[in-house]
Scaffold this active site. Sequence first.
Site, PDB file in Angstrom:
ATOM      1  N   ARG A  99       0.838  -1.208   0.000  1.00 54.95           N
ATOM      2  CA  ARG A  99       0.000   0.000   0.000  1.00 54.95           C
ATOM      3  C   ARG A  99       0.871   1.255   0.000  1.00 54.95           C
ATOM      4  NH1 ARG A  99      -3.023  -2.649  -2.318  1.00 54.95           N
ATOM      5  NH2 ARG A  99      -4.777  -3.719  -1.398  1.00 54.95           N
TER       6      ARG A  99
ATOM      7  N   GLU B  93       2.016   1.607  -3.424  1.00 56.63           N
ATOM      8  CA  GLU B  93       0.900   2.117  -4.213  1.00 56.63           C
ATOM      9  C   GLU B  93       0.757   3.634  -4.036  1.00 56.63           C
ATOM     10  OE1 GLU B  93      -3.512   0.456  -4.951  1.00 56.63           O
ATOM     11  OE2 GLU B  93      -3.084   0.955  -2.857  1.00 56.63           O
TER      12      GLU B  93
ATOM     13  N   SER C  10      16.047  14.249   1.331  1.00 59.86           N
ATOM     14  CA  SER C  10      17.042  13.292   1.790  1.00 59.86           C
ATOM     15  C   SER C  10      16.398  12.169   2.581  1.00 59.86           C
ATOM     16  CB  SER C  10      18.075  13.990   2.673  1.00 59.86           C
ATOM     17  OG  SER C  10      18.948  13.045   3.250  1.00 59.86           O
TER      18      SER C  10
END
Length: 147
Positions: free
Chosen positions: A89, A92, A115
């Site tokens: 997820r 995603e 960073s």
Amino acid sequence: MLTKKEAAEAVRNAKVVTGVTWAQLAEAVGRPLAWTTAALLGQHPMSKEEAGAATALLELGEDVALALQTQPTRGALDAAVPVDPTIYRLYEVIQVYGPTIKELIHEQCGDGIMSAINFRLDVRRVPDPGGDRVVITLDGKYLPYQW
């Protein structure tokens, strides 16, 4: 000597046996929760004192403490596309919102990156009438490209 991956498995197993939480480990080690968790999962080297505090609480041996002190090879995914549902997820989210995040960083900060070395992470549960929410804060230093 154990590898960092073997040490991480020993830590996970010991957490189950002892009932020690990540928060208790972070307190014993004296470092932030997310950093401590990542270190005990093999993503950061720990000092001798930090590794000793963690392994004492988890009732683990010197072999684990030594492995926790070694320099890691960072990156914990075994495949380019993760299969664990929680990690997938997050992948995603980056697939959907990565270009947006990039555009907004460039518009607000200029040509550069966030960073992951000078970085802070926080994960917390927030009550919500529609169902509890998970709030993940990624706080990285802005690094401009230098041409």
